[in-house]
Design a protein around this motif. Structure first.
Motif, PDB file in Angstrom:
ATOM      1  N   THR A 104       6.442  16.820  -3.269  1.00 16.49           N
ATOM      2  CA  THR A 104       5.086  17.292  -2.996  1.00 16.49           C
ATOM      3  C   THR A 104       4.657  17.112  -1.544  1.00 16.49           C
ATOM      4  N   GLY A 105       5.398  16.319  -0.765  1.00 16.18           N
ATOM      5  CA  GLY A 105       5.014  16.097   0.630  1.00 16.18           C
ATOM      6  C   GLY A 105       5.824  16.881   1.637  1.00 16.18           C
ATOM      7  N   SER A 106       6.688  17.768   1.182  1.00 12.72           N
ATOM      8  CA  SER A 106       7.591  18.466   2.102  1.00 12.72           C
ATOM      9  C   SER A 106       6.846  19.312   3.132  1.00 12.72           C
ATOM     10  N   ALA A 107       5.650  19.799   2.796  1.00 14.90           N
ATOM     11  CA  ALA A 107       4.881  20.618   3.742  1.00 14.90           C
ATOM     12  C   ALA A 107       4.370  19.788   4.924  1.00 14.90           C
ATOM     13  N   SER A 108       4.370  18.468   4.786  1.00 19.76           N
ATOM     14  CA  SER A 108       3.931  17.596   5.872  1.00 19.76           C
ATOM     15  C   SER A 108       5.089  17.121   6.742  1.00 19.76           C
ATOM     16  N   ASN A 109       6.305  17.455   6.356  1.00 26.24           N
ATOM     17  CA  ASN A 109       7.478  17.047   7.131  1.00 26.24           C
ATOM     18  C   ASN A 109       7.570  17.913   8.386  1.00 26.24           C
ATOM     19  N   PRO A 110       7.543  17.313   9.588  1.00 21.59           N
ATOM     20  CA  PRO A 110       7.585  18.131  10.799  1.00 21.59           C
ATOM     21  C   PRO A 110       8.919  18.826  11.013  1.00 21.59           C
ATOM     22  N   GLY A 111       9.938  18.449  10.244  1.00 19.53           N
ATOM     23  CA  GLY A 111      11.216  19.142  10.330  1.00 19.53           C
ATOM     24  C   GLY A 111      11.964  18.902  11.623  1.00 19.53           C
ATOM     25  N   ASP A 112      11.773  17.741  12.235  1.00 22.54           N
ATOM     26  CA  ASP A 112      12.447  17.453  13.499  1.00 22.54           C
ATOM     27  C   ASP A 112      13.685  16.588  13.333  1.00 22.54           C
ATOM     28  N   GLY A 113      14.077  16.350  12.079  1.00 26.80           N
ATOM     29  CA  GLY A 113      15.284  15.578  11.826  1.00 26.80           C
ATOM     30  C   GLY A 113      15.073  14.078  11.769  1.00 26.80           C
ATOM     31  N   ILE A 114      13.876  13.604  12.098  1.00 24.97           N
ATOM     32  CA  ILE A 114      13.594  12.174  12.021  1.00 24.97           C
ATOM     33  C   ILE A 114      13.376  11.800  10.552  1.00 24.97           C
ATOM     34  N   PRO A 115      14.132  10.838  10.015  1.00 29.52           N
ATOM     35  CA  PRO A 115      13.923  10.449   8.602  1.00 29.52           C
ATOM     36  C   PRO A 115      12.483  10.020   8.363  1.00 29.52           C
ATOM     37  N   ILE A 116      11.916  10.480   7.254  1.00 27.04           N
ATOM     38  CA  ILE A 116      10.507  10.218   6.979  1.00 27.04           C
ATOM     39  C   ILE A 116      10.317   9.978   5.488  1.00 27.04           C
ATOM     40  N   ILE A 117       9.447   9.046   5.146  1.00 25.31           N
ATOM     41  CA  ILE A 117       9.081   8.779   3.762  1.00 25.31           C
ATOM     42  C   ILE A 117       7.597   9.091   3.606  1.00 25.31           C
ATOM     43  N   GLY A 118       7.126   9.225   2.373  1.00 25.60           N
ATOM     44  CA  GLY A 118       5.702   9.510   2.216  1.00 25.60           C
ATOM     45  C   GLY A 118       5.317   9.742   0.773  1.00 25.60           C
ATOM     46  N   LYS A 119       4.025   9.957   0.604  1.00 23.26           N
ATOM     47  CA  LYS A 119       3.484  10.233  -0.733  1.00 23.26           C
ATOM     48  C   LYS A 119       2.182  11.003  -0.579  1.00 23.26           C
ATOM     49  N   THR A 120       2.014  12.000  -1.437  1.00 22.43           N
ATOM     50  CA  THR A 120       0.772  12.763  -1.479  1.00 22.43           C
ATOM     51  C   THR A 120      -0.187  12.142  -2.485  1.00 22.43           C
ATOM     52  N   GLY A 121      -1.438  12.573  -2.394  1.00 19.38           N
ATOM     53  CA  GLY A 121      -2.439  12.141  -3.350  1.00 19.38           C
ATOM     54  C   GLY A 121      -3.522  13.193  -3.489  1.00 19.38           C
ATOM     55  N   THR A 122      -3.854  13.538  -4.723  1.00 20.63           N
ATOM     56  CA  THR A 122      -4.915  14.512  -4.995  1.00 20.63           C
ATOM     57  C   THR A 122      -5.715  14.019  -6.193  1.00 20.63           C
ATOM     58  N   THR A 123      -7.008  13.876  -6.031  1.00 18.70           N
ATOM     59  CA  THR A 123      -7.842  13.430  -7.148  1.00 18.70           C
ATOM     60  C   THR A 123      -8.236  14.623  -8.018  1.00 18.70           C
ATOM     61  N   ASN A 124      -8.928  14.346  -9.112  1.00 15.35           N
ATOM     62  CA  ASN A 124      -9.350  15.417 -10.019  1.00 15.35           C
ATOM     63  C   ASN A 124     -10.087  16.520  -9.277  1.00 15.35           C
ATOM     64  N   SER A 125      -9.706  17.756  -9.548  1.00 14.39           N
ATOM     65  CA  SER A 125     -10.313  18.943  -8.932  1.00 14.39           C
ATOM     66  C   SER A 125     -10.153  18.959  -7.416  1.00 14.39           C
ATOM     67  N   ALA A 126      -9.217  18.166  -6.908  1.00 11.26           N
ATOM     68  CA  ALA A 126      -8.956  18.130  -5.469  1.00 11.26           C
ATOM     69  C   ALA A 126     -10.219  17.835  -4.664  1.00 11.26           C
ATOM     70  N   GLU A 127     -11.022  16.881  -5.162  1.00  8.20           N
ATOM     71  CA  GLU A 127     -12.190  16.456  -4.389  1.00  8.20           C
ATOM     72  C   GLU A 127     -11.769  15.649  -3.169  1.00  8.20           C
ATOM     73  N   HIS A 128     -10.613  14.972  -3.310  1.00  7.63           N
ATOM     74  CA  HIS A 128     -10.041  14.203  -2.205  1.00  7.63           C
ATOM     75  C   HIS A 128      -8.546  14.467  -2.172  1.00  7.63           C
ATOM     76  N   THR A 129      -8.004  14.647  -0.971  1.00  5.53           N
ATOM     77  CA  THR A 129      -6.566  14.860  -0.814  1.00  5.53           C
ATOM     78  C   THR A 129      -6.036  13.930   0.268  1.00  5.53           C
ATOM     79  N   TRP A 130      -4.797  13.481   0.080  1.00  2.00           N
ATOM     80  CA  TRP A 130      -4.179  12.532   1.001  1.00  2.00           C
ATOM     81  C   TRP A 130      -2.722  12.914   1.255  1.00  2.00           C
ATOM     82  N   ILE A 131      -2.208  12.453   2.372  1.00  2.00           N
ATOM     83  CA  ILE A 131      -0.778  12.372   2.613  1.00  2.00           C
ATOM     84  C   ILE A 131      -0.566  11.156   3.516  1.00  2.00           C
ATOM     85  N   VAL A 132       0.323  10.267   3.082  1.00  2.00           N
ATOM     86  CA  VAL A 132       0.657   9.085   3.872  1.00  2.00           C
ATOM     87  C   VAL A 132       2.154   9.115   4.129  1.00  2.00           C
TER      88      VAL A 132
END
Length: 849
Positions: free
Chosen positions: A615-643
């Motif tokens: 779910t976080g692949s759209a936030s990957n800058p694609g520069d080859g640097i290894p990256i970890i992360g997690k998305t977050g979306t609350t009910n009805s997408a009132e709040h959205t996150w990516i860390v």
């Protein structure tokens, strides 16, 4: 050039004037008190007593100054790798040494305020006698005969008054310091004499120019030079220096903040210039050039005061605000919070912060690009924070709203609330973290010795809340219904897949095998807290991110995973310089091992999958640097996150409702649906961060977390459902009847299971058991049989729809070849399980077709 250099040779005569202090004191009392007795009726004895009771010395001390905040910057115009981003002060003052003040300003102060400065010992007796007689004739106190030393004494008392804690105390002390009374004048005289005993003329003149008030909250010659002429005090011309000294007697009517004051200032400036020429401080040519200088835009070149975070660099105001609110934590400022705040208010500190303007400017611009600060369709907010892995140094801090902490405010596009920080440091109550909070269930799962390839039920369903253990706030009761995004029920999934796809059902299944209190403790241990300061909630829904948290806290948590389990408290000051020029250590890095390094490595392995295909692949800058992360979306997408985090920098991005519950799904900006805006912000931010900081590979997932405490699902095919249930439950698995399916297994016996036999699955997972209806049969092997024989075999097995096709043999084939008129194969092939009425085609080889 000035005609002369200070300090003058008259310093020697001034020192000689200090000899015989008793005689001078007696003269002063006689000169000052006699008119006072005649005019006011005060007794000579009481006044002499006041004079005698005064201390002999007064300390010049440090005057309130401005604090300066710097950020790292490698671009054009940097000074030593830093850029000034803010000035914070109660009084706009920057003390400078004697050598950094224009000789014109030094001379103008003497010529305009105390011509005999270099020849008297603190009190100009000649001037005192003249003033006393004038006052006697006038029948009141109309003149002061104040020397620069006496004015410095007065200003020291004024500054002390302004620093008192309450308004009442400040007003009383200021009234006393400025009162038009003989007692105050005598006090100033005695202390001025003592001042000249302790300090050189050079020190006194420098202190006077640093303490003097130049109007418009501007104190000291350096700040005045910058305020009115946009230059340093050492670069003042003769006309500029005289114009500044012209302010000090009546700053309210002579400062250069408004053209209305220019005529009064010019009149006084000309008097000072005339005195300077008369005293030989400047030549006739210098005097005439300065005298002819007009008060226009070519002369007065003001700089707008930039006090506080409102006047900070546009890209760094939120970070500035966070720094100022952390003053109480800066141990280099003092022993306790009160002392630190008092020293900060007094000022003179240079803070060299962790903010990296090389990446901050881009991060802030991208936040403004993608999260509209002036959106009217909803109360849209956005914020991001980046933290250096392994140190806790805050590298970026952005917000979509413009910073404005004035009482008037700046409208809907501005706020004084820092969304990145908590209530104490940002006035924010935080935002629900959504599925970014699942990290802490993952960590608790791994910490319990469980594995990443264990399979758990990911289905949406309703569970009894009593199944959730909670040693903090439990037990619970009643039904709890939960669903997955999109409403899917994927069945049994492994933990990596559950993390990559952010499957709610899987994480709640995991939580049922853990202590909810342990999950909250895990979050707290890596630096996450509720923004409002309350304890983290632990009810089952908290697993899905109902706690209101902050981007700063989440960035620190993911940095902990990336650092091998080492948590570092956020810090914002690398080093500082005190008012005395001494180097100060800044904030110490406060790090501790919060996680088992192998637990951190296993968690990073699961989080890596989120960014490479989850779910976080759209936030990957694609520069080859290894990256970890997690998305977050609350009910009805009132709040959205990516860390996210690399091995160098962790970043949290939040986009959502500041207030209200408008679904971001229904909003669009810059070609993105509202619930996707976090991704271009993160990708663009990380691209620039990666280009500067880089990043390495994360450790491999330790072997012990590949399987964990899982068991292989036993093979119960062919058993009765009751026997299969007894075996599964005896091993710790749950049992679920999946109903009847088509199978070639004997009717009524187990046909298959999900997870399938041999799959490693977590203890407690529900195994779905499917029972055979016996409706399928396996196709017998009839290759080599005659057509009649093959048909007989198939019909005997129950198959009824039998067809033939001819396959011609090569022309060289002899009639007695064993392949002639025999079945070579069947379709479906032997062993295939099909229904008895499904067609079977026999391929028969013949000499001719």
């Amino acid at each position: 050039m000035s005609a002369q250099k200070s300090p003058r040779s008259g310093v020697l005569s001034g020192a000689a004037g200090l000899v015989g202090f008793s005689a001078l004191a007696g003269l002063l009392v006689t000169v000052m008190v006699t008119p006072a007795v005649a005019i006011t009726g005060v007794t000579a004895s009481s006044t002499i007593g006041i004079f005698d009771s005064l201390p002999e010395y007064i300390e010049i001390g440090q005057q309130p100054e401005r604090n300066t905040i710097y950020a790292q910057y490698s671009g054009e115009g940097n000074v030593g790798g830093y850029q000034e981003i803010a000035r914070i002060y109660k009084q706009n003052r920057e003390e400078v040494p004697f050598e950094e003040i224009s000789q014109f300003a030094l001379d103008a102060a003497v010529a305009g305020e105390d011509e005999r400065f270099y020849t008297h010992g603190g009190v100009d007796v000649q001037s005192v006698i003249r003033t006393a007689l004038d006052n006697f004739v006038a029948g009141g106190i109309e003149g002061g005969s104040s020397t620069l030393s006496m004015q410095l004494v007065k200003q020291i008392f004024v500054q002390e008054a302004l620093e008192l804690p309450t308004e009442e105390e400040r007003e009383a002390a200021y009234e006393e310091a400025t009162a038009t009374e003989y007692d105050r004048k005598l006090k100033e005289m005695k202390l001025a004499i003592g001042l000249e005993k302790k300090y050189t003329k050079k020190e006194i003149l420098t202190a006077y120019l640093n303490i003097a008030f130049f109007g418009d909250n501007t104190y000291g010659i350096q700040a005045a030079s910058q305020r009115y002429f946009s230059k340093d005090a050492k670069d003042l011309t003769l006309a500029e220096a005289a114009a500044l000294i012209a302010i000090v007697q009546y700053p309210e009517t002579r400062d250069l903040s408004t053209p209305d004051n220019y005529p009064a200032n010019e009149a006084r400036r000309d008097v000072i210039l005339q005195s300077m020429e008369r005293l030989g401080m400047v030549t006739q040519e210098q005097y005439q050039e300065a005298y002819d200088t007009l008060y226009d835009e070519n002369f007065v070149k003001p700089s707008t005061p930039s006090n506080g975070c409102m006047g900070a660099d546009r890209h760094a105001k939120w970070f500035c605000d966070y720094v100022v609110k952390n003053v109480k934590n800066f141990e280099f400022l003092g022993a306790d919070e009160a002392e630190r705040q008092a020293n900060w208010d007094r000022g003179g500190y240079q803070l060299y912060t962790t903010l990296d303007m090389d990446v901050q400017v881009n991060a802030q611009m991208r936040m403004w690009d993608y999260v509209n600060y002036n959106e009217t369709a909803m109360n849209l907010g956005g914020a991001s924070t980046s933290v250096e892995v392994g140190t806790g140094r805050v590298l970026t801090m952005t917000e979509n709203k413009e910073y404005n902490n004035t009482l008037e405010g700046g409208g809907s596009a501005t706020t004084a609330v820092n969304f990145n920080a908590n209530l104490e440091y940002g006035a924010s109550s935080g935002f629900p973290g959504g599925s970014t909070y699942k990290l802490f269930t993952l960590l608790a799962w791994l910490d319990a010795g469980k594995g990443l390839y264990e399979r758990v039920s990911g289905d949406a369903r309703t569970e009894n809340m009593a199944k959730f253990q909670d040693s903090c706030n439990g037990p619970y009761g009643g039904p709890y219904q939960f669903r997955n995004d999109g409403g899917q029920s994927p069945g049994a999934v492994d933990i990596i897949s559950a993390t990559s796809g952010s499957i709610n059902g899987a994480f709640l299944t995991m939580a049922m095998q853990l202590d909810q209190c342990k999950i909250a403790e895990m979050a707290k241990n890596v630096g996450v807290e509720r923004a409002d300061g309350d304890p983290l909630t632990t009810q089952p829904s908290a697993v899905l991110g109902t706690n209101e948290i902050t981007p700063l806290g989440m960035a620190g948590a993911y940095a902990t995973v990336a650092s091998g389990g080492k948590y570092c408290k956020p810090i914002v000051v690398d080093r500082a310089i005190g008012p005395d020029g001494a180097e100060l250590p800044g904030q110490a890095q406060e790090c501790r091992q919060a996680l088992d390094p192998e637990v951190a490595a296993a968690a990073a392995g699961a989080l890596r999958a989120v960014m490479t295909g989850g779910t976080g692949s759209a936030s990957n800058p694609g520069d080859g640097i290894p990256i970890i992360g997690k998305t977050g979306t609350t009910n009805s997408a009132e709040h959205t996150w990516i860390v996210t985090s690399t091995t160098r920098v962790a970043t949290a991005v939040w986009v959502g409702n500041i207030v209200g519950q408008d679904p971001l799904y229904n909003y669009e900006w810059m070609g993105y649906a509202g619930n996707q805006l976090r991704h271009p912000v993160m990708a663009a931010t990380m691209a620039v961060i990666d280009s500067k900081y880089g990043g390495g590979e994360f450790p491999a997932i330790p072997d012990r977390f590949m399987k964990g405490s899982s068991l292989a699902v036993p093979d119960v095919r062919g058993q009765t459902p009751d026997a299969a249930k007894a075996l599964l439950e005896g091993l710790g698995f749950g049992y679920k009847d999946g109903g009847v399916v088509d199978s070639d297994v004997e009717a009524g016996k187990v046909a298959t299971t999900d997870p399938p036999p041999g799959a490693t699955s977590a203890v407690g997972i529900v195994v779905t058991v499917y029972t055979s209806n016996g409706a399928l049969k396996g196709v017998p092997d009839v290759a080599g049989e005659t057509v009649e024989g093959a048909r007989s075999i198939l019909q005997g097995a129950g198959f009824t729809n039998i067809n033939e096709r001819c396959q011609r043999l090569p022309s060289s084939t002899q009639p007695n070849d064993p392949r002639v008129d025999r079945v070579s194969s069947s379709n479906p092939p032997a062993g295939t399980v099909i229904r008895p009425g499904d067609p079977i085609t026999l391929t028969v080889t013949k000499l001719s077709c």
